[in-house]
Write an enzyme that holds these catalytic residues in place. Structure first.
Site, PDB file in Angstrom:
ATOM      1  NE  ARG A 152      18.249  23.696 -60.824  1.00  0.00           N
ATOM      2  CZ  ARG A 152      17.036  24.236 -60.694  1.00  0.00           C
ATOM      3  NH1 ARG A 152      15.993  23.504 -60.397  1.00  0.00           N
ATOM      4  NH2 ARG A 152      16.860  25.527 -60.860  1.00  0.00           N
ATOM      5  CD  GLU A 194       6.443  29.036 -65.342  1.00  0.00           C
ATOM      6  OE1 GLU A 194       7.413  28.872 -64.586  1.00  0.00           O
ATOM      7  OE2 GLU A 194       6.583  29.309 -66.541  1.00  0.00           O
ATOM      8  CG  ASN A 226       8.874  31.065 -68.809  1.00  0.00           C
ATOM      9  OD1 ASN A 226       9.560  30.366 -68.067  1.00  0.00           O
ATOM     10  ND2 ASN A 226       7.781  31.665 -68.393  1.00  0.00           N
ATOM     11  CG  ASP A 270       7.496  27.422 -69.461  1.00  0.00           C
ATOM     12  OD1 ASP A 270       8.433  28.196 -69.178  1.00  0.00           O
ATOM     13  OD2 ASP A 270       7.133  26.487 -68.730  1.00  0.00           O
ATOM     14  CE  LYS A 301      11.162  24.523 -69.538  1.00  0.00           C
ATOM     15  NZ  LYS A 301       9.972  25.261 -69.014  1.00  0.00           N
ATOM     16  CG  ASN A 330      12.619  21.222 -67.180  1.00  0.00           C
ATOM     17  OD1 ASN A 330      13.143  21.860 -66.278  1.00  0.00           O
ATOM     18  ND2 ASN A 330      11.408  21.487 -67.626  1.00  0.00           N
ATOM     19  CB  CYS A 369      -0.126  21.485 -57.297  1.00  0.00           C
ATOM     20  SG  CYS A 369       1.102  22.801 -57.237  1.00  0.00           S
TER      21      CYS A 369
END
Ligand code: CA
Length: 704
Positions: free
Chosen positions: A134, A196, A277, A322, A349, A409, A627
């Site tokens: 970013r 995750e 999360n 999450d 979120k 997000n 994915c």
């Protein structure tokens, strides 16, 4: 003697010249703080308050229709582009997917240097949400970048040559860095991602000059119960430790990664971090269904010199969905109830817009900024959400809004002090949360404790249509004082871009389908748009040079939304990322993207599989779906239904088990799957390919 004198004279002249010419990237704290209200863009969110508002008004409603390209650049990566460029003294610094850094002459677009940290391709497996970056930080002649494999690297701002590099994470664990570093009081601040998979989150401060660690703050307790010798030890012992109970967090590390937002108030001398999360997501599995699990899904205020804890506000106690609080943290001074208030604002979120007193962490107000079904409000006394009891999916699956991609997000918001509005890029993404009854921790894999099988496509066409119709994106202009929407723009797709607002009365935002547009800041009317030919997710920025205002935006779709819900997105091939820079009357032309050849496979020539397709369905949705899309619907990361790898059992095994495509980011799954599991998945994907050829496939719903 004469030669020596000449040499000395020459050195003197050169030395004087070097002194007179300011070096590149000479940014300090005073300059970043001033950028909160002037036209400079010196840190990720512009200045320390991260308002993403530029007072520049030479581009305005009267001439925005005449915007054209001043210059553009094309990059050597086709993954998501999430960076906000910085401009320092005529040089534009930006980063691309795979953590590469570029410097351009901001007037002409001439590339001055580039730096490739050469991240090993297989490390892409550790990135839940694409190998994105970013942005960079600039400070006292150096440019800082965090890499997807967990390094923090200082580059010479003039040459791009590395000055120092530190590994900020344990490389044996699935940590990543996607966020932009920020620099406060000669310390480079950086967090990480990986919640995750199963890591323990922390924030680290490094000496900007040397790379030496100054302090570290863990966001969740040490599973061993022992102190870390870190800045967080005291608050872990006094507050956080008691909010955790026995559960899987002791194996996974608990999560709580700080992967994006950082803001700083120089007067209060507080630095604010957004925390992510838990691992697993499922609170029942993570902590036996007990305790708030500090500091998951919280905003943390720390002292920048020492990392000392000052206050926290937990947006989602006992996080189970999450619902990160890593989203954009923005500081502003607002008049609320007739009183001037120093506030911190966040739209995490979970769907609530929080206005918090940034001196002490007290809640001022919270209201949902989009439709949500998991909670009905926030109790103003306790600051806790009022949950829908079904939302904890203890006894049954619950289809709720928002899903793991969140109502908002990482895409940055923008504030406009003239309209008093915050512009929020929002998503409406339902998700069926289901307790994973068969959960067992697998090191290095996704460990979320939520059964993704139920998020395979419903077979009933009417249900499917109803669910996909719910998915959308919006640009919401939010009044943070009255806590209500003033105007809303509906986008055809979700996962749109970050936002910029300007003194010209404009709001700029790109969109998933590829347009980059300007809206009237007060009323939301679209005033201009440009077809980039590729999806836009990054936030634009603006700068002025020689009296000319420029507008810069990174172009290239990708990131979590694109990876996990390609079927809910415009179908397009992966295209090289670009940086587009506009000005009024710009005449440059970016060529159309070449149409890549569509891989086609002959279904009749596929070697039939002896695998068990029914088991393959489960294998696929537990290991491949995030994915490659539910029901193998992926079209962005390779659509396996059309992959030549599907042709033979050997090809398939070569990739899935033997890691033939690891350099491109598809790591071997030998740690998680047997060759039989892999072949069962091939049998299942062949079935889906046949269905697709027969015209039975449909767009899936988005998943996390
Ligand atoms: Ca997450």
């Amino acid at each position: 003697m004469k030669i020596i004198r000449l040499g000395m004279a020459l050195a003197l002249v050169l030395g004087v010249a070097a002194c007179q010419k300011p070096g590149a990237g000479q940014v300090d704290g005073k300059r970043i703080a001033a950028a909160d209200s002037n036209a400079e863009w010196l840190s990720y969110g512009k200045g320390y308050s991260e308002q993403r508002f530029s007072p520049l008004d030479k581009i305005n409603a009267g001439n925005v229709g005449q915007l054209g390209l001043a210059w553009f650049a094309e990059f050597d990566t086709d993954r998501g582009q999430e960076a906000t460029p910085l401009v320092v003294d005529g040089v534009l610094y930006t980063s691309t997917a795979w953590s590469k850094v570029f410097a351009f002459d901001a007037r002409t677009g001439k590339q001055l240097w580039k730096f490739d940290p050469r991240v090993e391709g297989s490390k892409g497996f550790n990135a839940c949400c694409d190998v994105v970056n970013r942005g960079v930080a600039v400070w006292k002649g150096r440019v800082y970048v965090g890499t997807i494999d967990g390094r923090l690297i200082a580059l010479d701002a003039k040459t791009g040559q590395p000055v120092w590099s530190v590994q900020t994470t344990d490389p044996s664990k699935p940590y990543t860095i996607t966020g932009a570093p920020r620099v406060v009081k000669d310390k480079v601040l950086i967090g990480n991602g990986g919640a995750e998979y199963g890591v323990r989150g922390y924030i680290t401060a490094y000496d900007a000059a040397t790379g030496k660690q100054a302090w570290r703050f863990y966001t969740v307790p040490n599973p061993t119960g022992a102190p870390d010798g870190a800045a967080s030890d005291k608050v872990m012992a006094e507050k956080a430790g008691a909010t955790w109970s026995d559960g899987e967090w002791k194996k996974t590390g608990g999560g709580g990664t700080a992967w994006d937002s950082i803001a700083y108030d120089p007067k209060l001398d507080l630095v604010y971090f957004g925390i992510g999360n838990g691992t697993p997501w499922n609170h029942k599995l993570r902590s036996g269904g007990k305790g708030d699990n500090l500091f998951l899904s919280s905003i943390l205020a720390l002292r920048p010199d020492t990392g000392e804890y000052v206050w926290h506000y937990q947006t989602t106690p006992a996080e189970s969905w999450d619902y990160t609080a890593t989203q954009h943290i923005m500081l502003a001074d607002l008049t609320i109830g007739g009183q001037p208030r120093k506030v911190l604002m966040q739209a995490p979120k979970n769907g609530f817009f929080y206005v918090i007193d940034r001196a002490n962490g007290q809640l001022i107000s919270a209201r949902n900024y989009t439709n949500i079904t998991w909670a009905t409000g926030v109790d103003p006394k306790t600051g806790r959400p009022i949950e829908n009891p079904q939302a904890r999916y203890k006894d049954a699956a619950f289809l709720q809004i928002p899903g793991p991609l969140g109502a908002h997000n990482w895409q940055p918001m923008a504030f406009n002090p003239k309209t008093g509005l915050v512009y929020i890029p929002t998503n409406v993404t339902p998700f069926a949360y289901t307790d994973d009854k068969g959960f067992s921790y697998k090191a290095g894999a996704w460990n979320v404790g939520v059964d993704f099988l139920v998020n395979a496509l419903p077979t009933d066409a009417a249900t499917l249509k109803a669910i996909t119709a719910m998915v959308k994106g919006q640009l919401v202009a939010w009044d943070p004082v009255r806590q209500k929407a003033v105007w809303t723009v509906d986008h055809p797709y979700f996962w749109n871009a970050g936002v910029l607002s300007t003194g010209g009365g404009l709001v700029f935002q790109g969109a998933a389908q590829g347009e980059f547009a300007a809206y009237d800041a007060a009323a939301g009317r679209k005033l201009w748009s440009y077809d980039t030919g590729n999806g836009v997710i990054a936030a634009p920025m603006t700068y002025e040079l020689d009296g000319e205002q420029y507008l810069a935006v990174m172009v290239g779709v990708g990131g979590g939304g694109q990876i996990s819900a390609p079927g809910s997105m415009p179908q397009r091939p992966r295209l090289p990322g670009r940086l587009l820079v506009f000005k009024v009357g710009g005449k440059a032309q970016a060529p159309a993207f070449p149409k890549p050849a569509q891989p086609a496979i002959d279904l009749a020539a596929i070697q039939p599989s002896k695998g068990d397709a029914q088991h393959g369905f489960a294998v696929f949705h537990q290991n491949c779906q995030v994915c490659h899309g539910p029901n193998a619907s992926g079209a962005w990361l390779p659509d396996l239904k059309a992959s030549p790898m599907l042709q033979t059992a050997d090809n398939w095994k070569g990739v899935v088990i033997d890691g033939a495509s690891a350099p491109r980011g598809m790591a071997s799954f030998a740690r998680f799957l047997t060759p039989k599991d892999a072949e069962d998945a091939r049998a299942y994907v062949i079935e889906e390919a046949k269905k697709a050829a027969g015209g039975q496939a449909a767009a899936p719903m988005p998943i996390g």
